[in-house]
Design a protein around this motif. Structure first.
Motif, PDB file in Angstrom:
ATOM      1  N   ALA A 252      51.168  45.928  30.200  1.00  0.00           N
ATOM      2  CA  ALA A 252      51.267  46.409  31.581  1.00  0.00           C
ATOM      3  C   ALA A 252      50.631  47.791  31.726  1.00  0.00           C
ATOM      4  O   ALA A 252      49.941  48.065  32.720  1.00  0.00           O
ATOM      5  N   GLU A 253      50.836  48.645  30.759  1.00  0.00           N
ATOM      6  CA  GLU A 253      50.236  49.985  30.815  1.00  0.00           C
ATOM      7  C   GLU A 253      48.727  49.921  30.729  1.00  0.00           C
ATOM      8  O   GLU A 253      48.020  50.673  31.416  1.00  0.00           O
ATOM      9  N   MET A 254      48.211  49.012  29.929  1.00  0.00           N
ATOM     10  CA  MET A 254      46.764  48.879  29.828  1.00  0.00           C
ATOM     11  C   MET A 254      46.164  48.380  31.148  1.00  0.00           C
ATOM     12  O   MET A 254      45.092  48.822  31.554  1.00  0.00           O
ATOM     13  N   ARG A 255      46.879  47.480  31.815  1.00  0.00           N
ATOM     14  CA  ARG A 255      46.402  47.020  33.121  1.00  0.00           C
ATOM     15  C   ARG A 255      46.420  48.162  34.129  1.00  0.00           C
ATOM     16  O   ARG A 255      45.500  48.297  34.959  1.00  0.00           O
ATOM     17  N   GLU A 256      47.455  49.012  34.061  1.00  0.00           N
ATOM     18  CA  GLU A 256      47.538  50.163  34.963  1.00  0.00           C
ATOM     19  C   GLU A 256      46.402  51.149  34.695  1.00  0.00           C
ATOM     20  O   GLU A 256      45.786  51.678  35.636  1.00  0.00           O
ATOM     21  N   LEU A 257      46.120  51.401  33.418  1.00  0.00           N
ATOM     22  CA  LEU A 257      45.019  52.294  33.074  1.00  0.00           C
ATOM     23  C   LEU A 257      43.690  51.720  33.559  1.00  0.00           C
ATOM     24  O   LEU A 257      42.827  52.440  34.072  1.00  0.00           O
ATOM     25  N   ASP A 258      43.536  50.424  33.388  1.00  0.00           N
ATOM     26  CA  ASP A 258      42.307  49.760  33.815  1.00  0.00           C
ATOM     27  C   ASP A 258      42.124  49.892  35.331  1.00  0.00           C
ATOM     28  O   ASP A 258      41.032  50.230  35.812  1.00  0.00           O
ATOM     29  N   SER A 259      43.197  49.688  36.074  1.00  0.00           N
ATOM     30  CA  SER A 259      43.121  49.796  37.530  1.00  0.00           C
ATOM     31  C   SER A 259      42.802  51.223  37.958  1.00  0.00           C
ATOM     32  O   SER A 259      41.986  51.447  38.875  1.00  0.00           O
ATOM     33  N   ALA A 260      43.441  52.196  37.305  1.00  0.00           N
ATOM     34  CA  ALA A 260      43.180  53.603  37.634  1.00  0.00           C
ATOM     35  C   ALA A 260      41.736  53.967  37.336  1.00  0.00           C
ATOM     36  O   ALA A 260      41.103  54.724  38.088  1.00  0.00           O
ATOM     37  N   ALA A 261      41.208  53.431  36.237  1.00  0.00           N
ATOM     38  CA  ALA A 261      39.821  53.719  35.864  1.00  0.00           C
ATOM     39  C   ALA A 261      38.848  53.115  36.874  1.00  0.00           C
ATOM     40  O   ALA A 261      37.874  53.767  37.292  1.00  0.00           O
ATOM     41  N   VAL A 262      39.086  51.888  37.273  1.00  0.00           N
ATOM     42  CA  VAL A 262      38.218  51.235  38.265  1.00  0.00           C
ATOM     43  C   VAL A 262      38.248  52.014  39.577  1.00  0.00           C
ATOM     44  O   VAL A 262      37.223  52.206  40.236  1.00  0.00           O
ATOM     45  N   ALA A 263      39.441  52.515  39.949  1.00  0.00           N
ATOM     46  CA  ALA A 263      39.611  53.219  41.221  1.00  0.00           C
ATOM     47  C   ALA A 263      38.782  54.499  41.303  1.00  0.00           C
ATOM     48  O   ALA A 263      38.370  54.902  42.396  1.00  0.00           O
ATOM     49  N   VAL A 264      38.540  55.145  40.164  1.00  0.00           N
ATOM     50  CA  VAL A 264      37.764  56.398  40.181  1.00  0.00           C
ATOM     51  C   VAL A 264      36.305  56.175  39.786  1.00  0.00           C
ATOM     52  O   VAL A 264      35.567  57.133  39.587  1.00  0.00           O
ATOM     53  N   GLY A 265      35.910  54.920  39.657  1.00  0.00           N
ATOM     54  CA  GLY A 265      34.519  54.618  39.377  1.00  0.00           C
ATOM     55  C   GLY A 265      34.132  54.721  37.916  1.00  0.00           C
ATOM     56  O   GLY A 265      32.938  54.877  37.607  1.00  0.00           O
ATOM     57  N   ALA A 266      35.101  54.613  37.000  1.00  0.00           N
ATOM     58  CA  ALA A 266      34.783  54.659  35.573  1.00  0.00           C
ATOM     59  C   ALA A 266      34.091  53.375  35.150  1.00  0.00           C
ATOM     60  O   ALA A 266      34.316  52.302  35.722  1.00  0.00           O
ATOM     61  N   SER A 267      33.250  53.486  34.128  1.00  0.00           N
ATOM     62  CA  SER A 267      32.586  52.300  33.588  1.00  0.00           C
ATOM     63  C   SER A 267      33.226  51.841  32.281  1.00  0.00           C
ATOM     64  O   SER A 267      32.898  50.767  31.766  1.00  0.00           O
ATOM     65  N   ALA A 268      34.130  52.675  31.715  1.00  0.00           N
ATOM     66  CA  ALA A 268      34.796  52.318  30.452  1.00  0.00           C
ATOM     67  C   ALA A 268      36.018  53.196  30.264  1.00  0.00           C
ATOM     68  O   ALA A 268      36.131  54.281  30.852  1.00  0.00           O
ATOM     69  N   LEU A 269      36.935  52.716  29.438  1.00  0.00           N
ATOM     70  CA  LEU A 269      38.088  53.494  28.986  1.00  0.00           C
ATOM     71  C   LEU A 269      37.761  54.068  27.616  1.00  0.00           C
ATOM     72  O   LEU A 269      37.057  53.431  26.820  1.00  0.00           O
TER      73      LEU A 269
END
Length: 341
Positions: free
Chosen positions: A272-289
């Motif tokens: 669940a935390e990884m999904r949250e991190l992924d969503s937060a990253a997409v929201a700010v325009g990141a291309s990778a974690l």
């Protein structure tokens, strides 16, 4: 984590008590009231004054590789985390131990557990002669031949106060026990040198974390090309003792960080935390974690993320490798050899 000023004020009396306990404990060991035991062989301790990352694991790795290059097979003595021996209740190996095992690839032995003397004794019976005591500066129950103390130049004394008000494990005067001091994350800190030399005459060296590779997690076998690294927009996350230092390192390495999040040291990431991190990253325009190599060992087995995840493989670059090693060897040479454990 830094406490707000009002919270530090409230808990400062606890720090005075904790500091007093640490001084008493040191004196009891020094005068033989508490027993400090000695292994047969040479023990090199790597530690620090503060809670949090100063580069201990990369330093342990550097020393182990140096000893291996000299023809030894060193034994690394570590408590591990979360204190359940070589693996936790789920069968997962402690992150730092797992990292060292993978990087050293059979060139070192490991003794993991709270009783590091017992672990070392068992390895000594199997022929181990060189021991690296991981996070050992406060582990006074085991005698050592050389004490290496690391100070992070970005926050060398953890806010200047004893736990829990600050991040100091014991007063700065404890530096008197150091044989060698290494200031990390800088190549020049004359003011800090002057301060350190108020408490110890130990030689001072410098070391900086160098980025060796950005590797695709979780396998960590495929490297991101340098050109891709420079074009990527990363969302950084970590569960280490000093997260701000990692975020600063990413900037110093020239990587673009568009978002970040930190967790407690040794944090185990849930799906669940990884999904949250992924969503937060997409929201700010990141291309990778992106995270530390240690964090990779704490990722969930099933990482269902839209963005790729990368881990940073680093090494510790000393300003004077040969001079540092001579200083360590000189400290070792000042102790009497032990023929019996």
């Amino acid at each position: 984590m830094t406490l707000p000023p009002i919270a530090r004020l409230l808990v400062r009396p606890l720090g005075l008590v904790y500091g007093g306990v640490m001084r008493l404990r040191r004196d009891l060991y020094q005068h033989g009231v508490l027993r400090s035991r000695r292994l047969r062989g040479t023990v090199i301790s790597v530690g620090n004054l503060t809670v949090g990352g100063t580069g201990k694991t990369p330093m342990v790795l550097w020393i182990a590789e140096r000893l291996a290059a000299e023809g030894h097979r060193p034994a690394i003595l570590t408590r591990g985390y979360p204190g359940l021996g070589q693996s936790d209740a789920g069968g997962r190996t402690a992150d730092e131990v797992a990292l060292l095992r993978e990087r050293l690839d059979g060139r070192a032995q490991f003794g993991v557990g709270k009783d590091r003397y017992a672990a070392g004794l068992a390895l000594a019976r199997d022929g181990a002669q060189w021991f690296i005591l991981d996070d050992g500066f406060q582990h006074l129950a085991l005698q050592r031949d050389a004490d290496i103390v690391l100070l992070d130049a970005t926050d060398p004394f953890g806010g200047g106060e004893i736990l829990p008000a600050g991040r100091l494990r014991e007063p700065r005067s404890a530096l008197a026990r150091a044989d060698v001091v290494v200031i990390t994350r800088t190549s020049h800190a004359p003011a800090l040198e002057v301060l350190v030399h108020r408490f110890t005459k130990a030689p001072i060296f410098y070391a900086q974390p160098r980025l060796d590779a950005v590797l695709r997690a979780p396998a960590m076998t495929v490297a991101s090309p340098e050109g891709d690294q420079r074009q990527a927009r990363y969302f950084a996350f970590c569960g280490i003792g000093n997260p701000l230092a990692f975020f600063d390192d990413l900037r110093n390495w020239g990587l673009a960080v568009v978002g970040r999040r930190s967790f407690a040291d040794h944090h185990r990431y849930s799906a669940a935390e990884m999904r949250e991190l992924d969503s937060a990253a997409v929201a700010v325009g990141a291309s990778a974690l992106i995270c530390t190599e240690k964090d990779v060992f704490n990722l969930t087995d099933s990482m269902d993320t839209a963005l790729p995840i990368y881990g940073c493989r680093i090494r510790l670059a000393l300003n004077d490798e040969d001079g540092f090693w001579r200083a360590v060897r000189a400290a070792v040479g000042r102790t009497e050899p032990v023929t019996q454990a």
